[in-house]
Design a protein around this motif. Structure first.
Motif, PDB file in Angstrom:
ATOM      1  N   VAL A 209       3.528   5.663  -5.595  1.00  0.00           N
ATOM      2  CA  VAL A 209       3.636   5.438  -7.275  1.00  0.00           C
ATOM      3  C   VAL A 209       2.653   6.681  -7.679  1.00  0.00           C
ATOM      4  CG1 VAL A 209       2.925   4.178  -9.327  1.00  0.00           C
ATOM      5  CG2 VAL A 209       4.600   3.375  -7.535  1.00  0.00           C
ATOM      6  N   ASN A 210       1.345   6.505  -6.951  1.00  0.00           N
ATOM      7  CA  ASN A 210       0.240   7.476  -7.373  1.00  0.00           C
ATOM      8  C   ASN A 210       0.748   9.014  -6.934  1.00  0.00           C
ATOM      9  OD1 ASN A 210      -1.460   5.615  -8.226  1.00  0.00           O
ATOM     10  ND2 ASN A 210      -2.645   4.992  -6.191  1.00  0.00           N
ATOM     11  N   ASP A 211       1.455   9.200  -6.140  1.00  0.00           N
ATOM     12  CA  ASP A 211       1.897  10.778  -5.682  1.00  0.00           C
ATOM     13  C   ASP A 211       2.921  11.078  -6.362  1.00  0.00           C
ATOM     14  OD1 ASP A 211      -0.259  10.750  -4.063  1.00  0.00           O
ATOM     15  OD2 ASP A 211       1.305  10.419  -2.170  1.00  0.00           O
ATOM     16  N   GLY A 212       3.879  10.155  -7.448  1.00  0.00           N
ATOM     17  CA  GLY A 212       4.804  10.692  -8.179  1.00  0.00           C
ATOM     18  C   GLY A 212       6.004  10.661  -7.214  1.00  0.00           C
ATOM     19  N   LYS A 213       6.104  10.035  -6.194  1.00  0.00           N
ATOM     20  CA  LYS A 213       7.222   9.947  -5.299  1.00  0.00           C
ATOM     21  C   LYS A 213       8.191   8.972  -5.392  1.00  0.00           C
ATOM     22  CE  LYS A 213       4.787  13.195  -2.240  1.00  0.00           C
ATOM     23  NZ  LYS A 213       4.418  13.277  -0.594  1.00  0.00           N
ATOM     24  N   TYR A 214       7.725   7.685  -5.892  1.00  0.00           N
ATOM     25  CA  TYR A 214       8.450   6.605  -5.866  1.00  0.00           C
ATOM     26  C   TYR A 214       9.629   6.656  -6.956  1.00  0.00           C
ATOM     27  CZ  TYR A 214       9.352   1.462  -6.155  1.00  0.00           C
ATOM     28  OH  TYR A 214       9.840   0.213  -5.966  1.00  0.00           O
TER      29      TYR A 214
ATOM     30  N   ASP B 158       0.833  -1.090   0.029  1.00  0.00           N
ATOM     31  CA  ASP B 158       0.108  -0.007  -0.085  1.00  0.00           C
ATOM     32  C   ASP B 158       1.034   1.447   0.033  1.00  0.00           C
ATOM     33  OD1 ASP B 158      -2.224  -1.416  -0.070  1.00  0.00           O
ATOM     34  OD2 ASP B 158      -2.725  -1.389   2.112  1.00  0.00           O
TER      35      ASP B 158
ATOM     36  N   LYS C  83       2.129   1.606  -3.649  1.00  0.00           N
ATOM     37  CA  LYS C  83       1.139   2.133  -4.436  1.00  0.00           C
ATOM     38  C   LYS C  83       0.841   3.674  -4.136  1.00  0.00           C
ATOM     39  CE  LYS C  83      -1.699  -2.063  -4.898  1.00  0.00           C
ATOM     40  NZ  LYS C  83      -3.010  -2.687  -4.752  1.00  0.00           N
ATOM     41  N   ALA C  84       0.957   4.062  -2.874  1.00  0.00           N
ATOM     42  CA  ALA C  84       0.365   5.578  -2.768  1.00  0.00           C
ATOM     43  C   ALA C  84       1.792   6.515  -2.942  1.00  0.00           C
ATOM     44  CB  ALA C  84       0.573   5.666  -1.148  1.00  0.00           C
TER      45      ALA C  84
END
Length: 89
Positions: A65-70, A59, A62-63
């Motif tokens: 990646v969704n925020d563009g921080k990964y 999780d 995923k968060a």
């Protein structure tokens, strides 16, 4: 020459073959496919149950990646790939 009327017993010499074919068709229709999972397969399914710690980690990724921080380190990924394939040989 012997002539029998329409009621003699061997009127259709292929009747036995026709009934056998019909029986085979009925048997095919009545059969159903079955799937059986071995004890080893069941154990693998149970071992693949997601743990809460693993789910939390997924999780978080995923968060990110969704925020563009990964961020992915390509050098570390390449090293792990080389190590994995060099140990296979």
């Amino acid at each position: 020459m012997k002539i029998n009327g329409p009621n003699h017993s061997n009127f259709n010499p292929y009747k036995k073959q026709v009934t056998q074919q019909a029986d085979v068709q009925r048997q095919k229709q009545s059969q159903q496919d079955k799937v059986e999972i071995s004890h080893q397969g069941k154990a693998l399914q149970e071992s693949e149950q997601k743990s809460s710690a693993r789910q939390k980690y997924v999780d978080e990724i995923k968060a990110a990646v969704n925020d563009g921080k990964y961020q992915v380190d390509p050098n570390a990924t390449a090293k792990k790939m080389v190590d994995f394939w060099s140990n296979k040989g």
